[in-house]
Motif scaffolding. Structure first.
Motif, mmCIF file in Angstrom:
data_model
loop_
_atom_site.group_PDB
_atom_site.id
_atom_site.type_symbol
_atom_site.label_atom_id
_atom_site.label_comp_id
_atom_site.label_asym_id
_atom_site.label_seq_id
_atom_site.Cartn_x
_atom_site.Cartn_y
_atom_site.Cartn_z
ATOM 1 N N ILE A 79 0.790 -1.377 0.081
ATOM 2 C CA ILE A 79 0.010 0.053 -0.025
ATOM 3 C C ILE A 79 0.857 1.141 -0.001
ATOM 4 O O ILE A 79 0.619 2.201 -0.663
ATOM 5 N N ASP A 80 2.073 1.095 0.977
ATOM 6 C CA ASP A 80 2.775 2.465 0.715
ATOM 7 C C ASP A 80 3.547 2.599 -0.443
ATOM 8 O O ASP A 80 3.763 3.671 -1.036
ATOM 9 N N LYS A 81 3.586 1.339 -1.244
ATOM 10 C CA LYS A 81 4.469 1.643 -2.661
ATOM 11 C C LYS A 81 3.458 2.420 -3.596
ATOM 12 O O LYS A 81 3.890 3.138 -4.281
ATOM 13 N N THR A 82 2.138 2.020 -3.281
ATOM 14 C CA THR A 82 1.313 2.668 -4.057
ATOM 15 C C THR A 82 0.695 4.246 -3.892
ATOM 16 O O THR A 82 0.021 4.595 -4.511
ATOM 17 N N THR A 83 1.062 4.338 -2.603
ATOM 18 C CA THR A 83 0.556 5.862 -2.119
ATOM 19 C C THR A 83 0.927 7.037 -2.841
ATOM 20 O O THR A 83 -0.264 7.654 -3.131
ATOM 21 N N LEU A 84 2.002 6.906 -3.263
ATOM 22 C CA LEU A 84 2.524 8.047 -4.238
ATOM 23 C C LEU A 84 1.820 8.038 -5.563
ATOM 24 O O LEU A 84 1.313 9.312 -6.022
ATOM 25 N N SER A 85 1.529 6.986 -5.959
ATOM 26 C CA SER A 85 0.778 6.666 -7.166
ATOM 27 C C SER A 85 -0.851 7.231 -6.978
ATOM 28 O O SER A 85 -1.154 7.840 -7.978
ATOM 29 N N TYR A 86 -1.485 6.963 -5.895
ATOM 30 C CA TYR A 86 -2.794 7.282 -5.667
ATOM 31 C C TYR A 86 -2.787 9.184 -5.461
ATOM 32 O O TYR A 86 -3.561 9.674 -5.744
ATOM 33 N N ALA A 87 -1.622 9.589 -4.926
ATOM 34 C CA ALA A 87 -1.508 10.858 -4.442
ATOM 35 C C ALA A 87 -1.544 11.529 -5.819
ATOM 36 O O ALA A 87 -1.702 12.758 -6.083
ATOM 37 N N ALA A 88 -0.753 10.916 -6.853
ATOM 38 C CA ALA A 88 -0.742 11.679 -8.238
ATOM 39 C C ALA A 88 -2.044 11.889 -8.806
ATOM 40 O O ALA A 88 -2.424 12.786 -9.331
ATOM 41 N N LEU A 89 -2.691 10.700 -8.665
ATOM 42 C CA LEU A 89 -4.289 11.097 -8.954
ATOM 43 C C LEU A 89 -5.091 11.864 -8.163
ATOM 44 O O LEU A 89 -5.822 12.733 -8.935
ATOM 45 N N PHE A 90 -4.951 12.465 -7.244
ATOM 46 C CA PHE A 90 -5.393 13.199 -6.145
ATOM 47 C C PHE A 90 -4.922 14.666 -6.197
ATOM 48 O O PHE A 90 -5.132 15.539 -5.327
ATOM 49 N N GLY A 91 -3.870 14.955 -7.236
ATOM 50 C CA GLY A 91 -3.375 16.274 -7.652
ATOM 51 C C GLY A 91 -2.075 16.628 -6.825
ATOM 52 O O GLY A 91 -1.928 17.893 -6.833
#
Length: 511
Positions: A79-91
């Motif tokens: 989940i930590d690995k993909t946190t930045l990826s989701y943060a990219a989706l959220f701006g």
């Protein structure tokens, strides 16, 4: 290499007689035995086959204590690995004014921290209590993740990404050490598969969390809630592991003395030992001179160039299929479930095959990834469902990596050598994850032609390297069998002496 006349059949070439005893392969002075020997007051006491019912009950008791803690941690790990990826989706890119390759650098800087601290943290794992040290690092990893929500610019986020990577550097090596201490080589692939499958659940759970967090209408930007909530959960789990995760079978409080002895005894035939807190420089040198250790480094690298790209650009690839932001987060859920099922299928099928088919299973589970990557290259963009299926097919490389980890911990003996070999494999892991995001050029989105090409190339190289490794290990086993032909192997003499796989002629490689 030369077998001795009787009990000396245990040792390889380079052993020399000294004062009626044996020294093995180097001038290292008196040898300290494995910690497991502390459980045996009399080295001559009988240790025949144990009651199968008692052993099954013991293994189940160990499973209930060890596997859930590692699996939940590994779920957060991904989940930590993909946190930045989701943060990219959220701006986050707009809010922090990230330009050019700065987002790519944020993906890679995490692994620079990991890379710099990989060898020191592995050496600390040998000298410190494994469970306590791991729990502390998981807490710090969550702590640094929470602080990323307070970042105002690229520089502050970059520093925290490096620190997060350093805190996480001990996680995978510690999990491998714990698995090797508690489970036989035959049992290791399934146990690694169970805790590693949690990274698929982490992808799915990350999708659900991302979807839920995307609906929070609070005073903060959505990406800040992503870091705060996931970081707090990670830190809390670090506290749980610090308190409850045992450091080794020798000192485990949840086992009786008889059960501790049984937990150690059942690993005797593996010849890999349990734990040794004495740092042995000659074992460090042997690790750096061992060809197979470099092959594992190379496997760690080529396995994780694709991982570095997909884990950070996966959501952007899916969004490029013209799905909405929230739909993109949900579409990661089946991808995570597919990864978990692939891992479990791989390790359970491997368990039912004849011995020494792990390398072939690695190849079998790389093929879908190659097919999926070619599909992403060739299927027209208007066929978005087919392209989504091709994206999902890039997941089973995780199953192949599970068996590579089992090959690593099953083929290296000597505690110091094990921790160094683990560090070297994860140095390759870091280099791959650092390099991976840079193949995904912003101006090539959403198809990322260069990134997908790098995935195909790395998986093809992985096939070649794993088959070379299989050939080398098989050839060495045949050579040792020939040397000991007609001689009874004295396994008891070498089981817990903290010998390396090179020193111990009784050791047999798995492949």
């Amino acid at each position: 290499m030369k077998a001795g006349d009787t009990g000396s059949t245990s040792h390889v070439e380079g052993a020399e007689e000294e004062g009626g005893g044996r020294r093995y392969g180097s001038s290292t002075g008196p040898r300290k035995e494995d910690a497991a020997m502390a459980l045996f007051r009399n080295a001559e006491e009988p240790h025949g086959p144990m009651d199968p019912e008692k052993e099954r009950a013991l293994v189940w008791k160990i499973d209930k204590m060890i596997l859930p803690q590692i699996a939940v941690c590994y779920c957060f790990f991904y989940i930590d690995k993909t946190t930045l990826s989701y943060a990219a989706l959220f701006g986050i890119q707009d809010d922090l004014h990230l330009r050019g390759t700065q987002y790519n650098w944020l993906s890679s800087l995490f692994y620079f921290g990991f890379l710099c601290w990989a060898l020191p943290t592995n050496l600390l794992l040998q000298g410190l209590p494994v469970g306590k040290y791991l729990g502390f690092n998981i807490f710090m990893w969550g702590f640094f993740l929470m602080w990323q929500a307070a970042c105002k610019n690229f520089a502050s986020l970059a520093i925290l990404r490096v620190l997060s990577g350093a805190a996480e550097a001990c996680a995978d090596p510690a999990f491998m050490l714990i698995t090797s201490m508690w489970y036989t080589r035959h049992q290791q692939p399934i146990r690694i598969g169970i805790w590693y499958a949690a990274n698929g659940l982490g992808i799915a759970g990350g999708g659900l969390l991302g979807y839920g967090i995307g609906h929070i209408k609070g005073a903060l930007a959505s990406w800040k809630y992503e870091f705060l909530i996931i970081g707090a959960l990670c830190a809390l789990w670090g506290v749980v592991m610090f308190i409850f995760l045992p450091d080794s079978p020798v000192s485990a409080r949840f086992l009786t003395e008889e059960e501790r002895r049984m937990a150690v005894e059942r690993l005797r035939d593996d010849q890999t030992g349990i734990e040794n807190k004495t740092l042995k420089p000659y074992q460090i040198m042997e690790a750096f001179c061992d060809v197979k250790v470099y092959l594992f480094f190379f496997l760690g690298l080529v396995c994780n160039v694709p991982n570095g790209g997909i884990s950070n650009f996966g959501t952007l690839i899916i969004q490029g299929f013209e799905f909405s932001t929230l739909a993109t987060t949900l579409l990661q859920i089946p991808y995570g479930i597919f990864i978990s099922l692939s891992i479990l299928a791989c390790v359970f099928v491997n368990d039912r095959l004849p011995p020494n088919n792990r390398c072939y299973m690695v190849v079998a589970f790389i093929i879908p990834n190659i097919a999926g990557a070619f599909g992403l290259m060739c299927v027209p963009q208007e066929h978005r469902i087919w392209r989504l299926i091709c994206y999902y097919l890039t997941g089973p490389y995780n199953a192949a990596f599970v068996l590579i980890l089992s090959l690593q911990i099953g083929n290296v003996a000597g505690h110091t050598k094990k921790v160094v070999a683990n560090a070297i494999l994860f140095l390759g892991y870091c280099v791959g994850n650092i390099a991976g995001p840079f193949f995904y050029k912003t101006d090539q989105g959403p198809t990322y032609t260069l990134g997908i090409s790098s995935m195909i190339f790395c998986h093809l190289v992985e096939v070649v390297v794993i088959l070379v490794l299989r050939f080398l290990l098989s050839s060495e086993n045949k050579r040792r069998d020939k040397l000991q032909e007609g001689v009874e192997r004295d396994l008891d003499a070498t089981a817990f002496e903290d010998l390396t796989d090179k020193e111990n002629i009784n050791f047999r490689y798995i492949y």
